[in-house]
Design an enzyme around this catalytic site. Structure first.
Site, short mmCIF file in Angstrom:
data_model
loop_
_atom_site.label_atom_id
_atom_site.label_comp_id
_atom_site.label_asym_id
_atom_site.label_seq_id
_atom_site.Cartn_x
_atom_site.Cartn_y
_atom_site.Cartn_z
N HIS A 101 19.72 15.97 56.44
CA HIS A 101 18.31 16.03 56.01
C HIS A 101 17.53 16.94 57.11
CE1 HIS A 101 19.67 12.17 54.61
NE2 HIS A 101 19.04 12.14 53.73
N ASP A 104 17.26 14.87 60.07
CA ASP A 104 18.40 14.55 61.00
C ASP A 104 18.59 15.74 62.05
OD1 ASP A 104 18.90 12.70 59.01
OD2 ASP A 104 20.29 14.07 58.05
N GLU A 268 27.06 9.11 44.14
CA GLU A 268 27.49 8.13 45.41
C GLU A 268 28.05 7.05 44.86
OE1 GLU A 268 24.91 7.93 48.70
OE2 GLU A 268 25.57 6.08 49.14
N ASP A 307 22.88 -1.27 49.60
CA ASP A 307 23.81 -0.24 49.75
C ASP A 307 24.41 -0.21 51.13
OD1 ASP A 307 24.47 2.26 49.38
OD2 ASP A 307 22.66 3.30 49.70
C1 XUL Z 1 20.38 6.83 50.61
C2 XUL Z 1 21.53 8.18 50.69
C3 XUL Z 1 20.93 9.36 50.97
C4 XUL Z 1 20.99 10.39 50.53
C5 XUL Z 1 20.64 11.80 51.11
O1 XUL Z 1 21.10 5.55 49.66
O2 XUL Z 1 22.54 7.95 49.75
O3 XUL Z 1 21.29 9.29 52.46
O4 XUL Z 1 22.53 10.75 50.31
O5 XUL Z 1 19.19 11.63 51.13
CO CO Z 2 23.90 9.31 49.63
#
Ligand code: XUL
Ligand code: CO
Length: 438
Positions: A101, A104, A268, A307
């Site tokens: 990001h 970051d 994800e 998460d």
């Molecule tokens: C949050 C997540 C983020 C994204 C990128 O749950 O997965 O880190 O991957 O913004």
């Molecule tokens: Co992510």
């Protein structure tokens, strides 16, 4: 260049019998599986945020890990030290990609112009490191969820000024992605959603999100970005209702707004399970729509409803995921470990152990999935299961030429159909165990 992770050697493949925690037991980068090396099948990436920034703070306590790398946190010296640490880390593990990001990479300034200058400076520094190592950028993104200004979202905010600020961040993050040769650009809409309908115009918000994405595509293409844009679906957290709930929802949204040619999914694992799906479900939905782009490789916890971003160790899940990926012909993106060490695993060595675990888990998943494909019985079973559609009436249906009246006449003549045949789930589960453990 002074070594940062002193005492951590280059991590090598030593095989399944190795007792060395700092070695791969299964990830053997040059081993050929189904015609490609493991390295080609598994383009692993380091997540800048968890690995180089996050110190393990949770809602009840501050961080346990020290990620200062010898510099004052929040300075550009620290930002550079993170680059040094990140490249040493990736080199030692043989990781070829990284994801980031904007915030970051550098500490965010009050003024966006100043943040932009910092990003220019750090990306020059990163580019130098990339040249010397062959390490590449998988994807970049803008953090449009952390700063309080994004409390109501970025593309979905109620404030036109905040919307413009988000646009500026996306523009700059795209500039840096292109400068670093990134394969992709991610939108994770953490705050694109709502808490209550009492104050929310969902249609208006979704249209604005789509407009922001359209402007991003147009701008990206205008500066030579040839990669894929990705939506990373997630159903909730931080928002109660997130617009990119899962792959099916995000794909429908992209199609509706005519963005489907430029976007794919970044799936994800832990987000799919939060949506009440399996990881492999969201991979399948993405792949069958031609939109399987990239993966955030992690896992959640059966007992916790949030998460947790754990390093993946569940070999069954990795196997089923790799089966989907192999069948889809691989990923145009890669495997980004959006994963963090557990809070009590706070040492520098733990950072390496987490990645070794994740890389070995996906290597095992790849080996197992290849075995299942080579065995052939699973594929043959599925094919046979639908074989009634190979007959005359079945072909008529799948060709799209049948009418409802015609099918009704066929059914009336038949009287009643036989039962459709056993799904044999227990046999198939037994089969997978046999293939994996024989
Ligand atoms: C949050 C997540 C983020 C994204 C990128 O749950 O997965 O880190 O991957 O913004
Ligand atoms: Co992510």
């Amino acid at each position: 260049m002074t070594e940062i992770f002193k005492g951590i050697p280059e991590i090598k493949y030593e095989g399944a019998d190795s007792k060395n925690p700092l070695a791969f037991k299964f990830y053997d980068k040059d081993r050929v599986v189904l015609g490609k090396t493991m390295r080609e099948h598994l383009p692993f990436a380091m997540a800048w945020w968890h690995n180089l920034c996050a110190e393990g703070a949770d809602m009840f306590g501050r961080g346990t890990a020290n990620k200062s790398f010898g510099k004052k946190v929040g300075t550009m010296e620290h930002a550079k030290a993170k680059v040094d640490a990140g490249f040493e880390f990736m080199k030692k593990l043989g990781i070829e990609y990284f994801c980031w990001h904007d915030v970051d990479l550098v500490p965010e300034a009050d003024d966006i112009k100043e943040t932009g200058k910092r990003l220019d400076e750090i990306s020059d520094y990163i580019l130098e490191k990339m040249k010397g190592t062959g390490i590449k950028c998988l994807w970049g993104t803008a953090n449009m969820f952390g700063n309080p200004r994004f409390m109501n979202g970025a593309g979905s905010t109620n404030s036109a000024d905040v919307y413009c600020f988000a646009a500026a961040q996306v523009k700059k993050a795209l500039d840096i992605t292109v400068k670093l040769g990134g394969r992709g650009y991610v939108f994770w809409g953490g705050r694109e959603g709502y808490e209550t309908l009492l104050n929310t115009d969902v249609k208006f918000e979704q249209e604005n999100v789509a407009r922001l994405m359209r402007m991003a595509v147009d701008y990206g293409r205008s500066i030579g970005f040839k990669g894929d844009f990705y939506i990373e679906p997630k159903p909730k957290e931080p928002m109660k209702h997130q617009y990119d709930f899962d792959a099916a929802t995000a794909i429908g949204f992209l199609r509706y707004y005519g963005l489907d040619k430029d976007f794919k999914m970044n799936i994800e694992a832990n987000h799919a399970t939060l949506a009440g799906h399996t990881f492999e479900h969201d991979l399948r939905i993405s792949a069958m729509n031609g939109m399987l782009g990239s993966i955030d490789a992690n896992q959640g916890d059966f007992l916790l409803g949030w998460d947790t971003d754990e390093f993946p160790y569940d070999v069954y899940t990795a196997t089923k995921a790799m089966l989907e990926i192999l069948k889809a012909g691989g990923l145009p993106g890669g495997f980004n470990f959006d994963a963090k060490n557990r809070r009590p695993s706070y040492t520098e060595e733990d950072m390496f152990l987490g990645y070794i675990l994740g890389m070995d888990t996906f290597a095992l998943g790849l080996l197992n999935a290849a075995k299942i494909i080579e065995d052939g019985r699973l594929d043959a079973f599925v094919k046979e299961r639908y074989s009634s559609f190979d007959g005359a009436i079945g072909k008529k249906i799948t060709s799209g030429k049948a009418t409802l009246a015609e099918l009704a006449a066929y059914a009336e003549k038949m009287g009643k159909p036989e039962l459709p045949g056993s799904g044999k789930q227990e046999y198939l589960e037994q089969l997978i165990n046999q293939i994996l453990f024989k």
